[in-house]
Design an enzyme around this catalytic site. Structure first.
Site, PDB file in Angstrom:
ATOM      1  N   SER A  13       0.992  -1.097   0.043  1.00  0.00           N
ATOM      2  CA  SER A  13      -0.099  -0.105   0.134  1.00  0.00           C
ATOM      3  C   SER A  13       0.831   1.387   0.036  1.00  0.00           C
ATOM      4  CB  SER A  13      -0.872   0.116   1.231  1.00  0.00           C
ATOM      5  OG  SER A  13      -0.267   0.093   2.520  1.00  0.00           O
ATOM      6  N   HIS A 117       9.601   2.762   8.374  1.00  0.00           N
ATOM      7  CA  HIS A 117       9.570   1.876   9.588  1.00  0.00           C
ATOM      8  C   HIS A 117       8.330   2.042  10.511  1.00  0.00           C
ATOM      9  CE1 HIS A 117      10.903  -0.962  12.624  1.00  0.00           C
ATOM     10  NE2 HIS A 117      10.663  -0.154  13.483  1.00  0.00           N
TER      11      HIS A 117
HETATM   12  C1  GAR Z   1       4.152  -0.714   6.501  1.00  0.00           C
HETATM   13  O1  GAR Z   1       3.476  -0.452   7.731  1.00  0.00           O
HETATM   14  C2  GAR Z   1       5.746  -0.376   6.838  1.00  0.00           C
HETATM   15  O2  GAR Z   1       5.813   0.702   7.591  1.00  0.00           O
HETATM   16  C3  GAR Z   1       6.060  -1.591   7.386  1.00  0.00           C
HETATM   17  O3  GAR Z   1       5.318  -2.651   6.609  1.00  0.00           O
HETATM   18  C4  GAR Z   1       4.068  -2.031   6.304  1.00  0.00           C
HETATM   19  C5  GAR Z   1       3.909  -2.386   4.787  1.00  0.00           C
HETATM   20  O4  GAR Z   1       2.726  -2.249   4.314  1.00  0.00           O
HETATM   21  N1  GAR Z   1       7.426  -1.881   7.557  1.00  0.00           N
HETATM   22  C6  GAR Z   1       8.169  -2.498   8.021  1.00  0.00           C
HETATM   23  O5  GAR Z   1       7.810  -2.980   9.060  1.00  0.00           O
HETATM   24  C7  GAR Z   1       9.660  -2.755   7.704  1.00  0.00           C
HETATM   25  N2  GAR Z   1      10.540  -2.890   8.903  1.00  0.00           N
HETATM   26  P1  GAR Z   1       2.393  -1.960   2.861  1.00  0.00           P
HETATM   27  O6  GAR Z   1       2.936  -3.103   2.163  1.00  0.00           O
HETATM   28  O7  GAR Z   1       1.120  -2.052   2.526  1.00  0.00           O
HETATM   29  O8  GAR Z   1       3.123  -0.916   2.359  1.00  0.00           O
END
Ligand code: GAR
EC number: 2.1.2.2
Length: 216
Positions: A13, A117
């Site tokens: 996303s 993060h």
């Molecule tokens: C997000 O919340 C991002 O901050 C986190 O994973 C999610 C990905 O969501 N990232 C981490 O935890 C990295 N250590 P998305 O695939 O919908 O963008």
């Protein structure tokens, strides 16, 4: 035109928010590719449907007999780097890319790789950030965009977003509240980079325009 390669592992996303903002706001940039370490990452479908090149470098394919975990990690990162560099990026964007990266890989993209993060760094590096914040009784949680260095979830901070912890919150409600902010903050941070507004001075980010680097 700056070339951006986005790495994902799942939903994508944040990648989607960046793709949409780049097109809608007419950045001096193009999304050159979206690359996943997981063949079934849902975000790959969105990227392909928007005419963006996609690639998969499956980390599971790099664990060969006789190799230890570190050797497999190095082999994966070397192949990932080869695929990324095939798209000649000016910037690599980690958007929910759930891999620990080797020092050689992070050095190769030094000062041209960003990560998001889901915590207010330097608090809560690693996994399960919102659950740990709840456990600690934090009154605010958030997310951080930072340059990537060899040390996990460290590196110069570009922007941070803050959300309150409300009565009755659990990990899901908190991560949904923070994710909304991530979708505003990450595109803005990437835009600053491609517009040449971010400068690293003594390991910290200075922003030339002086625009606010906090979101809530
Ligand atoms: C997000 O919340 C991002 O901050 C986190 O994973 C999610 C990905 O969501 N990232 C981490 O935890 C990295 N250590 P998305 O695939 O919908 O963008």
């Amino acid at each position: 035109m700056k070339r951006i390669v986005i790495l994902i592992s799942g939903r994508g996303s944040n990648m989607e928010a960046i793709v949409r903002a780049c097109a809608a706001e007419g950045w001096p940039a193009q999304i050159a590719a979206v690359i996943s370490n997981k063949p079934d990452a849902a975000g790959l479908n969105f990227a392909a449907a928007h005419g963006i090149a996609t690639a998969v470098v499956d980390h599971k394919a790099f664990r060969q007999p006789g190799m230890d975990a570190q050797q497999a990690r190095e082999a994966f990162d070397a192949e990932l780097q080869r695929v990324i560099d095939g798209f000649a990026p000016d910037l690599v964007v980690l958007a929910g890319f759930m891999r620990i990266l080797t020092p050689a890989f992070t050095a190769h993209y030094a000062e041209r790789m960003l990560n998001i993060h889901p915590s207010l760094l330097p608090a809560f590096t690693g996994l399960h950030t919102h659950a740990r914040a709840l456990e600690m009784g934090c009154k605010f949680v958030g997310a951080t965009v930072h340059f990537v260095t060899a040390e996990l979830d460290h590196g110069a901070i570009v922007a941070q977003a803050v959300a309150p912890v409300l009565p009755g919150d659990d990990e899901d409600t908190l991560s949904a509240r923070v994710l909304k902010l991530e979708h505003r903050m990450y595109p803005q941070a990437v835009r600053w980079f491609v517009e040449g507004q971010l400068r690293l001075v003594d390991g910290r980010v200075e922003q030339l325009s002086g625009a606010s680097q906090s979101f809530s």
